[in-house]
Design a protein around this motif. Structure first.
Motif, short mmCIF file in Angstrom:
data_model
loop_
_atom_site.label_atom_id
_atom_site.label_comp_id
_atom_site.label_asym_id
_atom_site.label_seq_id
_atom_site.Cartn_x
_atom_site.Cartn_y
_atom_site.Cartn_z
N VAL A 146 0.84 -1.21 0.00
CA VAL A 146 0.00 0.00 0.00
C VAL A 146 0.87 1.25 0.00
O VAL A 146 2.09 1.19 0.15
CB VAL A 146 -0.93 0.01 1.23
N GLN A 147 0.20 2.39 -0.13
CA GLN A 147 0.91 3.67 -0.08
C GLN A 147 0.89 4.21 1.34
O GLN A 147 -0.17 4.28 1.98
CB GLN A 147 0.23 4.67 -1.03
N LEU A 148 2.06 4.62 1.84
CA LEU A 148 2.17 5.16 3.19
C LEU A 148 2.50 6.65 3.14
O LEU A 148 3.13 7.13 2.19
CB LEU A 148 3.28 4.45 3.97
N ASP A 149 2.08 7.38 4.17
CA ASP A 149 2.51 8.77 4.27
C ASP A 149 3.87 8.81 4.97
O ASP A 149 4.46 7.77 5.29
CB ASP A 149 1.46 9.64 4.97
N GLU A 150 4.39 10.02 5.21
CA GLU A 150 5.74 10.15 5.75
C GLU A 150 5.87 9.60 7.17
O GLU A 150 6.97 9.32 7.65
CB GLU A 150 6.19 11.62 5.72
N ARG A 151 4.74 9.41 7.86
CA ARG A 151 4.77 8.88 9.23
C ARG A 151 4.45 7.39 9.27
O ARG A 151 4.41 6.80 10.35
CB ARG A 151 3.78 9.65 10.10
N GLY A 152 4.21 6.79 8.11
CA GLY A 152 3.96 5.36 8.08
C GLY A 152 2.50 4.97 8.13
O GLY A 152 2.18 3.77 8.15
N TYR A 153 1.60 5.96 8.13
CA TYR A 153 0.17 5.66 8.11
C TYR A 153 -0.28 5.39 6.68
O TYR A 153 0.27 5.96 5.72
CB TYR A 153 -0.63 6.80 8.74
N VAL A 154 -1.28 4.54 6.54
CA VAL A 154 -1.72 4.11 5.21
C VAL A 154 -2.65 5.15 4.59
O VAL A 154 -3.61 5.59 5.21
CB VAL A 154 -2.43 2.75 5.30
N ILE A 155 -2.35 5.52 3.36
CA ILE A 155 -3.20 6.44 2.61
C ILE A 155 -4.29 5.61 1.93
O ILE A 155 -4.00 4.73 1.13
CB ILE A 155 -2.37 7.22 1.58
N THR A 156 -5.53 5.90 2.27
CA THR A 156 -6.65 5.14 1.71
C THR A 156 -7.61 6.06 0.96
O THR A 156 -7.53 7.29 1.07
CB THR A 156 -7.45 4.42 2.82
N GLN A 157 -8.51 5.43 0.23
CA GLN A 157 -9.62 6.16 -0.35
C GLN A 157 -10.65 6.43 0.75
O GLN A 157 -10.55 5.90 1.86
CB GLN A 157 -10.22 5.33 -1.48
N GLU A 158 -11.62 7.24 0.44
CA GLU A 158 -12.63 7.58 1.45
C GLU A 158 -13.38 6.35 1.93
O GLU A 158 -13.82 6.28 3.08
CB GLU A 158 -13.63 8.61 0.89
#
Length: 306
Positions: A249-261
């Protein structure tokens, strides 16, 4: 090999709500939880802002009620670490405790864990006076003196809980005002057992066999001072438990997962909910909402495969 319609990894409020909705929708659903049901909610003494409980409810009680409700509709819960999540021709393969299960869809609800500060003594005295969970360890410090590091909701809530046991609790915060919500701030200010150490950061945790004190630095003057304490409780944020799916999956700079709504990840059949997801508010109610949304999306996804 066992095949499930849905496997949910993580049994906090997000995972349990997803399990409830999915099982009630007649999906063959399994939750794999590594600890106890409820996640961080289960380690919270009192939950006062979850609708339907005007007098509040103990975090462990709310967690167990959620688990019981999911199981009532046929959701299976097992307790194990998940070692691996892989793509599979039938969906996904989950490996845990030398077992394997195939899932047509997966909801990942592994949440977040407390963030370490990284100061001298933190690792050495972990479990010997350093803790990240007041409800877990507060009772060990009856009549003692404690330090709570942080200024957000979690820090203030746990500091107030610790006053049930400790004779004195210091709240050490790098700023001159708290980040916690106003109602929590006022309760802390009104508590005679709590003393604030403003504009200060923790630089060292001291001790021999166990914690005996902390060193703090005034961020305005760089002056160092020592405070004698029997224990240190650290609440300076959380880190995402995203290692299991970081390559999918795609993560943000802090390691949280970027999801769709709709909590989708871009990988068909893979959804991420709760504190693991990039979002503006991490609370029990937003986790539960994520779980409900994801379960509804899984039903639609599985129907599309038929």
């Amino acid at each position: 090999m066992t095949v499930k319609d849905l496997v949910i990894i993580g049994g906090g409020p997000a995972g349990l709500t997803a399990g409830l909705y999915a099982a009630r929708g007649a999906l063959n659903t399994l939750i794999i939880e590594r600890g106890m049901p409820g996640g961080q909610a289960a380690a919270t003494e009192r939950v006062e802002n979850y609708p339907g409980f005007p007098d509040g409810i103990d975090g462990p009680d709310l967690s167990m009620k959620m688990a019981e409700q999911a199981q009532r509709f046929g959701c299976e819960i097992i307790y194990s670490d998940v070692d691996k999540l892989e793509l599979h021709e039938k969906g996904f393969k989950i490996t845990y405790s030398d077992e394997e299960v195939i899932a047509k869809a997966v909801i990942v609800a592994t949440g977040a864990k407390p963030k370490f500060i990284g100061v001298k003594g933190e690792q050495e005295f972990h479990g010997k006076g350093v803790s990240y969970c007041a409800t877990c360890d507060g009772a060990f410090f009856r009549d003692g003196t404690l330090a709570v590091i942080g200024g957000g909701d979690a820090a203030v809530e746990e500091a107030m809980f610790l006053t049930k046991f400790a004779a004195k609790v210091y709240i050490v915060h790098r700023r001159g005002q708290l980040r916690a919500t106003k109602i929590l701030q006022q309760r802390a200010f009104d508590n005679p057992k709590i003393e604030f150490v403003w504009h200060s950061v923790l630089t060292e945790i001291k001790g021999q066999e166990k914690v005996t004190g902390i060193e703090v630095k005034d961020v305005r003057t760089n002056e160092l001072s020592e405070i004698k304490v029997d224990g240190v409780f650290i609440y300076v944020g959380t880190e995402a438990n995203s290692d299991l799916i970081k390559d999918l999956v795609q993560l943000d700079e802090r390691g949280y997962v970027i999801t769709q709504e709709d909590t989708g990840t871009g990988v068909p059949g893979l959804y991420v909910v709760g504190d693991l997801r990039q979002k503006p508010l991490r609370q029990v109610i937003t986790a539960a909402a994520d779980g409900a949304i994801a379960a509804a999306q899984v039903e639609k996804y599985l129907a599309s495969l038929e």
